[in-house]
Design a protein around this motif. Sequence first.
Motif, PDB file in Angstrom:
ATOM      1  N   GLY A   1       0.809  -1.206   0.000  1.00 28.43           N
ATOM      2  CA  GLY A   1       0.000   0.000   0.000  1.00 28.43           C
ATOM      3  C   GLY A   1       0.843   1.256   0.000  1.00 28.43           C
ATOM      4  N   SER A   2       0.174   2.368   0.221  1.00 29.26           N
ATOM      5  CA  SER A   2       0.826   3.677   0.169  1.00 29.26           C
ATOM      6  C   SER A   2      -0.002   4.673   0.965  1.00 29.26           C
ATOM      7  CB  SER A   2       0.935   4.140  -1.288  1.00 29.26           C
ATOM      8  OG  SER A   2       1.135   5.529  -1.362  1.00 29.26           O
ATOM      9  N   PRO A   3       0.646   5.639   1.631  1.00 28.51           N
ATOM     10  CA  PRO A   3      -0.121   6.688   2.316  1.00 28.51           C
ATOM     11  C   PRO A   3      -1.058   7.431   1.370  1.00 28.51           C
ATOM     12  CG  PRO A   3       2.180   6.760   2.996  1.00 28.51           C
ATOM     13  CD  PRO A   3       2.099   5.775   1.866  1.00 28.51           C
ATOM     14  N   ILE A   4      -0.648   7.575   0.117  1.00 28.83           N
ATOM     15  CA  ILE A   4      -1.501   8.267  -0.856  1.00 28.83           C
ATOM     16  C   ILE A   4      -2.769   7.461  -1.115  1.00 28.83           C
ATOM     17  CG2 ILE A   4      -1.654   8.959  -3.293  1.00 28.83           C
ATOM     18  CD1 ILE A   4       1.260   9.846  -3.092  1.00 28.83           C
ATOM     19  N   ALA A   5      -2.613   6.148  -1.295  1.00 31.41           N
ATOM     20  CA  ALA A   5      -3.789   5.296  -1.503  1.00 31.41           C
ATOM     21  C   ALA A   5      -4.680   5.299  -0.264  1.00 31.41           C
ATOM     22  CB  ALA A   5      -3.342   3.876  -1.844  1.00 31.41           C
ATOM     23  N   ASP A   6      -4.062   5.295   0.917  1.00 35.61           N
ATOM     24  CA  ASP A   6      -4.845   5.307   2.159  1.00 35.61           C
ATOM     25  C   ASP A   6      -5.699   6.570   2.258  1.00 35.61           C
ATOM     26  OD1 ASP A   6      -3.649   2.920   2.793  1.00 35.61           O
ATOM     27  OD2 ASP A   6      -2.177   3.798   4.164  1.00 35.61           O
ATOM     28  N   LYS A   7      -5.109   7.711   1.946  1.00 31.82           N
ATOM     29  CA  LYS A   7      -5.826   8.982   2.080  1.00 31.82           C
ATOM     30  C   LYS A   7      -6.889   9.158   0.991  1.00 31.82           C
ATOM     31  CE  LYS A   7      -2.093  11.411   4.484  1.00 31.82           C
ATOM     32  NZ  LYS A   7      -2.864  11.640   5.727  1.00 31.82           N
ATOM     33  N   ALA A   8      -6.780   8.385  -0.083  1.00 32.23           N
ATOM     34  CA  ALA A   8      -7.737   8.522  -1.190  1.00 32.23           C
ATOM     35  C   ALA A   8      -8.953   7.610  -1.044  1.00 32.23           C
ATOM     36  CB  ALA A   8      -7.035   8.224  -2.516  1.00 32.23           C
ATOM     37  N   LYS A   9      -8.949   6.726  -0.048  1.00 30.95           N
ATOM     38  CA  LYS A   9      -9.998   5.702   0.051  1.00 30.95           C
ATOM     39  C   LYS A   9     -11.397   6.287   0.101  1.00 30.95           C
ATOM     40  CE  LYS A   9      -7.383   1.882   2.088  1.00 30.95           C
ATOM     41  NZ  LYS A   9      -7.110   1.105   3.326  1.00 30.95           N
ATOM     42  N   ASN A  10     -11.579   7.333   0.873  1.00 35.09           N
ATOM     43  CA  ASN A  10     -12.919   7.884   1.079  1.00 35.09           C
ATOM     44  C   ASN A  10     -13.195   9.110   0.212  1.00 35.09           C
ATOM     45  OD1 ASN A  10     -13.515   5.927   3.082  1.00 35.09           O
ATOM     46  ND2 ASN A  10     -12.357   7.132   4.574  1.00 35.09           N
ATOM     47  N   ILE A  11     -12.411   9.267  -0.842  1.00 34.05           N
ATOM     48  CA  ILE A  11     -12.570  10.407  -1.743  1.00 34.05           C
ATOM     49  C   ILE A  11     -12.937   9.886  -3.126  1.00 34.05           C
ATOM     50  CG2 ILE A  11     -11.415  12.411  -2.785  1.00 34.05           C
ATOM     51  CD1 ILE A  11      -9.604  12.518  -0.358  1.00 34.05           C
ATOM     52  N   THR A  12     -13.890  10.513  -3.776  1.00 36.63           N
ATOM     53  CA  THR A  12     -14.280  10.084  -5.121  1.00 36.63           C
ATOM     54  C   THR A  12     -13.099  10.229  -6.075  1.00 36.63           C
ATOM     55  OG1 THR A  12     -15.035  12.301  -5.728  1.00 36.63           O
ATOM     56  CG2 THR A  12     -16.655  10.817  -4.733  1.00 36.63           C
ATOM     57  N   PRO A  13     -13.025   9.398  -7.113  1.00 36.03           N
ATOM     58  CA  PRO A  13     -11.887   9.455  -8.036  1.00 36.03           C
ATOM     59  C   PRO A  13     -11.605  10.857  -8.568  1.00 36.03           C
ATOM     60  CG  PRO A  13     -13.167   7.490  -8.471  1.00 36.03           C
ATOM     61  CD  PRO A  13     -13.935   8.271  -7.436  1.00 36.03           C
ATOM     62  N   GLN A  14     -12.634  11.616  -8.891  1.00 35.76           N
ATOM     63  CA  GLN A  14     -12.405  12.950  -9.457  1.00 35.76           C
ATOM     64  C   GLN A  14     -11.979  13.972  -8.408  1.00 35.76           C
ATOM     65  OE1 GLN A  14     -15.291  14.414 -12.192  1.00 35.76           O
ATOM     66  NE2 GLN A  14     -15.451  12.498 -13.324  1.00 35.76           N
ATOM     67  N   GLY A  15     -12.077  13.594  -7.135  1.00 32.05           N
ATOM     68  CA  GLY A  15     -11.653  14.504  -6.074  1.00 32.05           C
ATOM     69  C   GLY A  15     -10.241  14.262  -5.592  1.00 32.05           C
ATOM     70  N   ARG A  16      -9.551  13.278  -6.202  1.00 38.22           N
ATOM     71  CA  ARG A  16      -8.202  12.917  -5.735  1.00 38.22           C
ATOM     72  C   ARG A  16      -7.124  13.770  -6.398  1.00 38.22           C
ATOM     73  NH1 ARG A  16      -9.456   6.459  -6.477  1.00 38.22           N
ATOM     74  NH2 ARG A  16     -10.866   6.246  -4.679  1.00 38.22           N
ATOM     75  N   GLU A  17      -7.277  15.052  -6.303  1.00 34.50           N
ATOM     76  CA  GLU A  17      -6.343  16.006  -6.907  1.00 34.50           C
ATOM     77  C   GLU A  17      -5.521  16.666  -5.810  1.00 34.50           C
ATOM     78  OE1 GLU A  17      -6.323  19.931  -9.855  1.00 34.50           O
ATOM     79  OE2 GLU A  17      -8.216  18.981  -9.270  1.00 34.50           O
ATOM     80  N   VAL A  18      -4.207  16.668  -5.988  1.00 40.95           N
ATOM     81  CA  VAL A  18      -3.318  17.239  -4.980  1.00 40.95           C
ATOM     82  C   VAL A  18      -3.693  18.702  -4.723  1.00 40.95           C
ATOM     83  CG1 VAL A  18      -0.920  17.819  -4.423  1.00 40.95           C
ATOM     84  CG2 VAL A  18      -1.450  15.693  -5.642  1.00 40.95           C
ATOM     85  N   GLY A  19      -3.916  19.024  -3.457  1.00 38.51           N
ATOM     86  CA  GLY A  19      -4.256  20.392  -3.079  1.00 38.51           C
ATOM     87  C   GLY A  19      -5.742  20.678  -3.026  1.00 38.51           C
ATOM     88  N   ARG A  20      -6.537  19.852  -3.673  1.00 39.95           N
ATOM     89  CA  ARG A  20      -7.984  20.084  -3.663  1.00 39.95           C
ATOM     90  C   ARG A  20      -8.544  19.715  -2.291  1.00 39.95           C
ATOM     91  NH1 ARG A  20     -12.330  17.675  -8.094  1.00 39.95           N
ATOM     92  NH2 ARG A  20     -14.162  18.754  -7.286  1.00 39.95           N
ATOM     93  N   LYS A  21      -9.137  20.685  -1.623  1.00 39.21           N
ATOM     94  CA  LYS A  21      -9.619  20.508  -0.245  1.00 39.21           C
ATOM     95  C   LYS A  21      -8.505  19.921   0.623  1.00 39.21           C
ATOM     96  CE  LYS A  21     -14.490  20.005  -1.522  1.00 39.21           C
ATOM     97  NZ  LYS A  21     -15.714  19.169  -1.437  1.00 39.21           N
TER      98      LYS A  21
END
Length: 669
Positions: A521-541
Amino acid sequence: MLCLSVCMAGAAEPSEPLWSLRPFTIQPLPQVKQQGWPRSRVDHFILARLEKVNLPPNADAEPLTLLRRVYFDLIGLPPPLDVIEGFTMAKFPVVVDQLLASPEFGARWGRHWLDVARYAETSGNTRNMAYVLAWRYRNYVVRAFNRDTPFDEFIREQIAGDLIKPAADPTRRDDQLLATGFLNVGTKSLGEQDAMLYDMNVADDQIDATCHAFLALSANCARCHDHKFDPIPTADYHALAGIFRSTQNLSGVQTNNVTKEAEAMALGSDGPKRLAAVKQHEKDLADMTKDYVEVAKKRNSMRDEMAKMPKEVAAEKMGVLASLDKEVETWKAKLAEKQKSAPVPPVLGMSVRDAETPIDCPVFDKGEIKKPLAPVKRGVLSAIPVKLAAIGPKESGRRQLADWIASPQNPLTARVIVNRVWQHVFGRGLVETPDDFGRMGMKPTHPELLDDLAARFVKNGWSIKTLIRELVLSHTYQLSSRGEGDNSLLWRANKKRLEAEPLRDAILELGGTLNRTPREGSPIADKAKNITPQGREVGRKHFLADLEDDTSHRSLYLPIVRGAQMPMMQCFNAADPGQVIGARSASITPAQSLLLMNSDLVMRQAENFAKRLTGTTDDEKLACAWKMAFCRAPRPGELTSMREFLRVKGDWAQLCHALMQSGEFQTVD
């Protein structure tokens, strides 16, 4: 991505054939005067050149200096105390074999390849989207180096792993699929609105990575015009573009502008079946939800109408409304039950597959996508004298491209990887421009040696570990680094600065907190779990704004965000993941000293290091500290200074912190 190299309009047509395109063969062993000095074929070639200019080789390195050197070169970690205290030169071959067999070898040498593969976990460019599945490619690379995957097989897996004969072992088959993540982890302009420009830019990245990594040629410089220096016409560039544009990227990433890469590859022997079940379930759920909404709308509409009716009239409708209410509740129960029965999704990874309709790419006049000319057949670089197998009308051509690159007759492939290995072992390549074997690159300092190594590398089954073993057991590798002046003929060993990852790993190792377990795994994948695919943009929220480098795993497993690398990695010249990097910068800056001085992580490890020192007296503890940090005993002057430091400060943690900041700790002699 348009070519950024220097391209001079009207450059003269070179007359001399390119040295790197000539065939290579095993070379005659050169004669030497000091016949007792060589320990390998490598040594004969090195010594013959030195004797030609009357330059004697250096004395041998001290045994413990060599021990520290080979540990960092092979696994990127310092040798442990028990190995240091019992080491003699007679044990050196055994130590080498142990290091090559260590799982830490893959972490060290896999990181070298990830530099070349421009590995990162975000897309960069206009919308820096998370690659939540990229880490699986990273871990594949580590496994590939640990099992000593033959390099020709390594090539085929990364370019066409989905198309080659499936391995019998399901885990190995998954690795074949994950290997093609090589084509997918590059930069992508996921905010691009022009679909054709997006496709060409992705193909350009794949052409650039493939040709630089395996062939050390800048084929992408022929996107707008014939290459100004190397024999690469723009037609060849677009022939390659046809192969990659006939490939569907399965990246698991999407934006509102780019949705074609939203899919990912299902892994496991039953992965495709499970993925089909998931999709069918989603479709069934969507159809049921649609029916439920229709019934609910009908019920709600009746409620609204009844609210406007006289009570007597409305009362007559109550039976119908009750029936609709019951139907709505029935649909709710059905939906809830359907959601409970969702099939377990398969494990997903970044990969590729052939497009349904392969295409031949037109040549675009001066690179302008609005100016297409005649299409060219899918193909490869015509200047390389290797025949390409026929590409069928329903094939992308990736399988044929992989075989063409991995061919024993390809004059570039073996030379390029042998030179990359040589560079990491000796600190400088036989060709000092590891990513450019064209006219703008350097010529080899020892061409016969490079050819001999390349030919025998192929003959020995393309084994990276066999090649490394031969190099580190050579007399040339075991020389002292003492002395100054030009070392292109290798009369001494090159001093090497520790790169960011082994430096951080060594600090954690001294502190006793390094976790050598491969990270899944990866910290990036962990933090993206509960975010919609289109919301996984660096800096967005503030997505990924809170990433930290506090993991105790090896630095290979730190998250890599394009445009925002971890401070220690950036400060100590980690590879730019936006391009193929065969040789990192080794610059020394004041910021590096300041980071080591003020880093909380380094200070904590220094405190842990101090607690691990063994001995009943200060001198015994100092000897232990020196062995752990520098792989040697302290000199008399150093003992005197440190005794005085302890008398005044009395702080072992500060002393250990100073050792971690020293130039000797950061350098491999």
